[in-house]
Design a protein around this motif. Structure first.
Motif, short mmCIF file in Angstrom:
data_model
loop_
_atom_site.label_atom_id
_atom_site.label_comp_id
_atom_site.label_asym_id
_atom_site.label_seq_id
_atom_site.Cartn_x
_atom_site.Cartn_y
_atom_site.Cartn_z
N ALA A 171 3.92 2.39 -3.87
CA ALA A 171 4.40 3.28 -5.02
C ALA A 171 4.42 4.83 -4.84
O ALA A 171 5.21 5.24 -5.43
CB ALA A 171 2.72 3.26 -6.05
N THR A 172 3.99 5.05 -3.24
CA THR A 172 4.40 6.33 -2.99
C THR A 172 5.95 6.60 -3.07
O THR A 172 6.20 7.28 -2.96
CB THR A 172 3.16 7.01 -1.87
OG1 THR A 172 2.06 6.44 -2.36
CG2 THR A 172 4.24 8.23 -1.10
N ALA A 173 6.02 5.37 -1.98
CA ALA A 173 8.07 5.14 -1.63
C ALA A 173 8.82 5.66 -3.03
O ALA A 173 9.70 6.03 -3.06
CB ALA A 173 7.72 4.05 -0.70
N GLN A 174 8.18 5.05 -3.76
CA GLN A 174 9.15 4.46 -5.44
C GLN A 174 9.17 6.37 -5.94
O GLN A 174 10.25 6.83 -6.57
CB GLN A 174 8.52 3.35 -6.17
CG GLN A 174 8.97 1.97 -5.33
CD GLN A 174 8.51 1.22 -6.68
OE1 GLN A 174 6.72 1.15 -6.90
NE2 GLN A 174 8.65 0.47 -7.44
N ASP A 175 8.05 6.77 -5.82
CA ASP A 175 7.73 8.17 -6.66
C ASP A 175 8.74 9.15 -5.42
O ASP A 175 9.39 10.06 -6.27
CB ASP A 175 6.47 8.33 -6.39
CG ASP A 175 5.25 9.14 -7.03
OD1 ASP A 175 5.83 7.08 -8.64
OD2 ASP A 175 4.48 8.06 -7.18
N VAL A 176 8.94 9.31 -4.18
CA VAL A 176 9.35 10.49 -3.33
C VAL A 176 10.28 10.08 -3.65
O VAL A 176 11.97 10.38 -3.12
CB VAL A 176 8.87 10.50 -2.07
CG1 VAL A 176 7.29 10.84 -1.62
CG2 VAL A 176 9.10 8.80 -1.08
N ASP B 218 0.39 -1.28 -0.08
CA ASP B 218 0.19 -0.11 -0.03
C ASP B 218 0.89 1.54 0.29
O ASP B 218 0.55 2.57 -0.36
CB ASP B 218 -0.85 -0.42 1.60
CG ASP B 218 -2.22 -1.26 0.98
OD1 ASP B 218 -1.93 -1.86 -0.16
OD2 ASP B 218 -3.26 -1.20 1.68
N VAL B 219 2.52 1.21 0.74
CA VAL B 219 3.48 2.06 0.58
C VAL B 219 3.83 2.09 -0.64
O VAL B 219 4.75 3.63 -0.64
CB VAL B 219 3.76 2.67 1.74
CG1 VAL B 219 2.31 2.82 2.80
CG2 VAL B 219 4.92 1.78 2.05
N VAL C 271 7.58 7.23 4.90
CA VAL C 271 6.44 7.36 4.27
C VAL C 271 5.18 6.57 4.51
O VAL C 271 4.24 7.60 4.49
CB VAL C 271 6.77 6.64 2.40
CG1 VAL C 271 5.69 6.54 1.20
CG2 VAL C 271 8.08 7.78 1.48
N LYS D 158 3.82 10.26 4.19
CA LYS D 158 3.96 10.43 3.37
C LYS D 158 5.40 11.80 2.46
O LYS D 158 4.73 11.48 1.22
CB LYS D 158 2.85 10.85 2.53
CG LYS D 158 1.87 10.56 2.52
CD LYS D 158 0.73 10.45 1.26
CE LYS D 158 -0.25 9.46 1.09
NZ LYS D 158 -1.22 8.84 2.60
N LYS D 159 6.27 11.12 2.93
CA LYS D 159 7.62 11.90 1.90
C LYS D 159 8.97 11.51 3.00
O LYS D 159 8.52 10.61 3.46
CB LYS D 159 7.49 13.25 2.55
CG LYS D 159 8.10 13.57 4.30
CD LYS D 159 7.48 14.85 4.59
CE LYS D 159 7.99 15.41 5.79
NZ LYS D 159 7.81 17.48 5.99
#
Length: 874
Positions: free
Chosen positions: A348-353, A345-346, A498, A502-503
């Motif tokens: 995709a966000t982890a990869q983006d940041v 669940d995290v 993250v 979320k960062k």
């Protein structure tokens, strides 16, 4: 030094299995200690190690506030860690589940993938096993007529998992063959691509009766090879490999990640028959009970297969196998109830940041993105006691878990005051408030017991951002660690940050390689090639074998290595590093010695009034300062070392020092010509020392203590970075000096190692740019004291625009060309020159040793002038 405050808070990961095992190894009967006794011993061991390591870091010259370090067993740290855990739990990212995890029988705990190391030489007892076909797949009924029994053929490297078998998997899109064995007449089903190799291993021949698609095996059933009455269905799966084995995979849901997924999808049992010590449980049956699965358990299962007539072949198989990174013993995969972070669940966000983080070297970011991609969950529970507890309570009667923001908040309050010892020391009634229990339902506090699991130490270290970083932003400029941490601390820090907010917790990652022995071999205590930094610095017991190199040699070795790949260390490398530093010390010693009696405030010469070669050196100094600063910004320390070595040996020692020696030693002490090069030496010393201070702090401070005019006691680190004035930058000046140097090289080459002072030089240049540049270095036709003569290093230089009518027979004539390139290429001129070297007719001056005197007993005119001033020296 660049004018910023560096908030570097040193810290230690204090929990975890390695420390617990070390502490237990120090006491007999350690396995019988209570959790509190184990924790006390582990903490005492950690504290001793911290003090030892701290003193080593200080000795290495690591600058930090050593009085205020963070320790992961500090109550405040533990409370902050549990706050992050609580945030993640509130978001539904933390859950408890029964599934296969890497399990270490030697240390009786689950481990994450980052805590494994792979033994490439592990030997397994692999077996070829037949599973009798009970019900033919409908699509193959006509081929398998039932006249002779058919079997599904499987291969496994872990025979001990066969009792847990629940299915056999095939690849739907691959081809499978029904074959007849030439030796026994039995029929087998296996992958078409594996027929020949399998027959060879079994020392037989297979006659292919028919070939079909994997999908045609659907709805077939086999008999379990050792358990009467147990049925194993044939099921499709995408994890079946065709590169080894038989193309049919024995599936034991309790002992394989993919196997478990297949079982969940088809609602098959996932019972585990293996306990925490890696031994079969009672449920495995009397023949297997209490046997260790990787040894006598394996043996017993193989005998059962033999007795049932299911074993076709057993052979040793050498392959890569996961080991516990601390106990160095083999792991197993075992299903158990554990706590997990739902990283899916995290992710995709982890990869983006992460894509917005600067990663050095850039190649490392792709490895980390790939690792994140493969990670769908993170097992965060460990079955030990030296760590931060997972604050879960379980209902005695049902095992149902109670954990929510209120119950975690209760625990955090106590932990902040008393530390996590309270979890083991206090009764449940003091850790769990009646209000929290009432909110959750009607049960009494006494209905619950505390959980015994602790958090994975990667969760400990991965939440360091929550404790160490100040302010609302809580992002570090830099995280620095080895490449193994791409799956460890870098990743756990990213995932927790993250998940909670979320960062990313960092703006930059610097990823270094590992240290290898001098011949590129891995360091190993068993080989005896481990290099101990303490021995490098202070020497070993036998100083002839292990000399003391000091901390700066160790630091220099790090800096000059390309730390982003594997680096080599050993006696040859270290002694080369020591030699490099000694050369640097000699350069510094020359500058220090020649600055005696010089005060920059009163004695400095403005650049415009300096010798052109001195101005040229300031220009090079400015260029050096800029390049070094840029290399530091890129964390490219090996480039800093290369720039430093090139500047000190090529520009200073080999060129400038040799050119100015006459001015330094033979001019009157306060003569502006001497002060001119002293001004350059003072600036060069300051720039050079500041440029290497981050690498060689001890040497830098030592030099600053010996600079005769330094009044401040603050030293090199509190007085700023390289201060190279932009006024020093004079690109056009390079052409004059480099043109003169080209001619000097022609001259020195023509006299081949002889003393240049025994010669006079005649330089002939056609009228043009090069002649004008040389004229700026020597206005008169012939001189023994001009700037041009100083560069030529001869006793006398004559500058002419045409060849003299008579050239002596003993003269050595060399021709050359020099390309002048000024104003970014706007002015470009190829100039030719001739250099005539001939022995000089004058006598050697007893003072300056140049051949400029009328007789060897009388000083030359320049020296007489200096002596007449009453301040020279002979």
């Amino acid at each position: 030094m660049r004018g910023y405050k560096v908030h570097y808070v040193p810290g230690w990961d204090c929990h975890g299995l390695p420390i617990e095992l070390k502490a237990l190894s120090e006491v007999r009967g350690g396995e019988n200690l209570s959790p509190m006794e184990i924790r006390q011993r582990a903490k005492a061991f950690a504290e001793r190690a911290i003090e030892k390591q701290k003193s080593a870091f200080i000795r290495w010259g690591v600058m930090a506030d050593w009085a205020n370090c963070y320790l992961t067993f500090d109550p405040k740290y533990e409370a902050n860690q549990l706050r992050v855990f609580s945030k993640m739990h509130d978001k539904g990212l933390i859950y408890r589940d029964y599934k296969p995890v890497f399990w270490s029988p030697s240390t009786k705990t689950a481990l994450a993938e980052a805590e494994l190391e792979y033994n490439e030489q592990h030997v397994s007892r692999s077996v070829y096993v037949k599973f009798p076909l009970l019900k033919s797949p409908p699509k193959l009924a006509s081929v398998i007529d039932g006249s002779s029994p058919a079997n599904v053929l499987v291969w496994t490297t872990q025979p001990w998992t066969v009792p847990a078998n629940q299915a056999v998997c095939y690849m739907p899109d691959s081809a499978y063959s029904i074959v007849k064995c030439a030796t026994t007449g039995q029929h087998f089903i296996l992958a078409a691509d594996r027929v020949e190799s399998t027959a060879a291993v079994l020392d037989t021949q297979f006659e292919v009766i028919s070939t079909c698609k994997g999908a045609d095996l659907a709805d077939g059933f086999c008999a379990h090879p050792t358990i009467p009455g147990r049925v194993s269905p044939l099921l499709p799966a995408n994890h079946v490999a065709m590169t080894k084995g038989t193309g049919l995979v024995h599936t034991a849901p309790a002992h394989g990640m993919e196997d478990y997924g297949i079982a969940s999808h088809h609602q098959l049992p996932t019972d585990c028959l293996v306990d925490e010590s890696g031994c079969f449980t009672e449920a495995a049956g009397p023949e297997l009970k209490n046997k260790y699965v990787l040894e006598e358990g394996n043996e017993a299962v193989i005998k059962m297969l033999q007795a049932a007539g299911s074993l076709l072949k057993e052979e040793k198989y050498v392959h890569s196998y996961p080991y516990d990174w601390r106990s160095k013993k083999p792991m197993i995969i075992r299903a158990s109830k554990q706590w997990f972070v739902n990283t899916a669940d995290v992710k995709a966000t982890a990869q983006d940041v992460l894509k917005k983080v600067k990663v050095i070297p850039t190649s490392a970011v792709n490895r980390m993105l790939e690792m994140l991609d493969r990670r769908t969950f993170w097992c965060i529970s460990r079955q030990r006691c030296w760590g931060v507890p997972i604050p879960a309570f379980y209902r005695k009667s049902t095992g149902e878990c109670l954990m929510n923001s209120e119950t975690i908040a209760d625990v955090i309050k106590i932990v902040e005051q008393q530390g996590t010892d309270a979890w083991w020391a206090l009764p449940t009634e003091q850790l769990l408030s009646k209000e929290s229990v009432a909110k959750a339902g009607v049960h009494e506090v006494s209905d619950y017991v505390k959980g015994q699991d602790i958090l994975d130490i990667w969760f400990d270290s991965g939440t360091s951002w929550a404790h160490v970083l100040e302010g609302a932003e809580q992002r570090a400029d830099i995280y620095l660690e080895g490449k193994d941490q791409l799956g460890g601390w870098f990743q756990s820090s990213l995932l927790t940050s993250v998940a909670a907010r979320k960062k990313a917790p960092y703006k930059t990652l610097v990823v270094h390689g590992f240290t290898l022995g001098e011949k590129g071999e891995k360091m190993s205590k068993s080989i005896g090639n481990v290099v101990d930094p303490e021995v490098v610095i202070n020497g070993g017991e036998d100083h002839t074998k292990d000399p003391p190199y000091g901390a700066d040699v160790l630091r220099w070795w790090v800096a000059e290595s390309n730390v982003f790949t594997e680096v080599l260390i050993g006696p040859v490398v270290l002694s080369a590093a020591r030699d490099d530093i000694n050369k640097l010390r000699n350069t510094l010693r020359f500058m220090l010695g020649n600055l005696e009696g010089f005060n920059p405030e009163t004695d400095s010469i403005p650049p415009a009034e300096m010798y052109i070669v001195d101005q040229y050196m300031l220009h090079l100094l400015h260029e050096y300062g800029s390049k070094v600063t840029e290399a530091y910004k890129q964390y490219d320390y090996s480039k800093v070392v290369r720039l430093l070595q090139a500047f000190c040996s090529r520009n200073l020692s080999n060129f400038y020092f040799s050119v100015i020696k006459d001015r330094l030693y033979c001019e009157e002490a306060k003569d502006p010509k001497r002060r001119s090069c002293q001004t350059v030496l003072a600036e060069a010393l300051d720039v050079v020392v500041r440029s290497f201070a981050p690498i060689l702090p001890h040497l830098a401070e030592e030099v600053f203590q010996y600079i005769p005019y330094k009044k401040d006691a603050e030293g090199v680190f509190r007085t700023g970075w390289i201060n190279a004035s932009s006024a020093w930058k004079k690109p056009g000046i390079e052409e004059a000096i480099e043109g003169a140097c080209a001619m000097r090289d022609s001259f020195l080459g023509s006299i081949s190692g002889k003393n240049a002072l025994e010669y006079e030089v005649i330089i002939v240049i056609e009228p043009g740019l090069l002649f004008e540049l040389m004229e700026a270095l020597q206005a008169e036709e012939t001189s023994s004291v001009s700037q041009l003569n100083e560069i030529m290093m001869a006793s006398q230089t004559t500058l002419l625009s045409e060849l003299p009518k008579e050239t002596p027979s003993d003269a050595n004539i060399t021709k050359g060309t020099f390309l002048i390139n000024l104003e970014g290429g706007d002015i470009c001129e190829q100039c030719s020159y001739k250099v005539i070297a001939r022995p000089i007719a004058k006598a050697k001056c007893p003072r300056c040793r140049r051949y400029t005197a009328e007789s060897s007993s009388t000083p030359c005119p320049r020296c007489l002038q200096v002596l007449a001033a009453g301040k020279g020296s002979t």
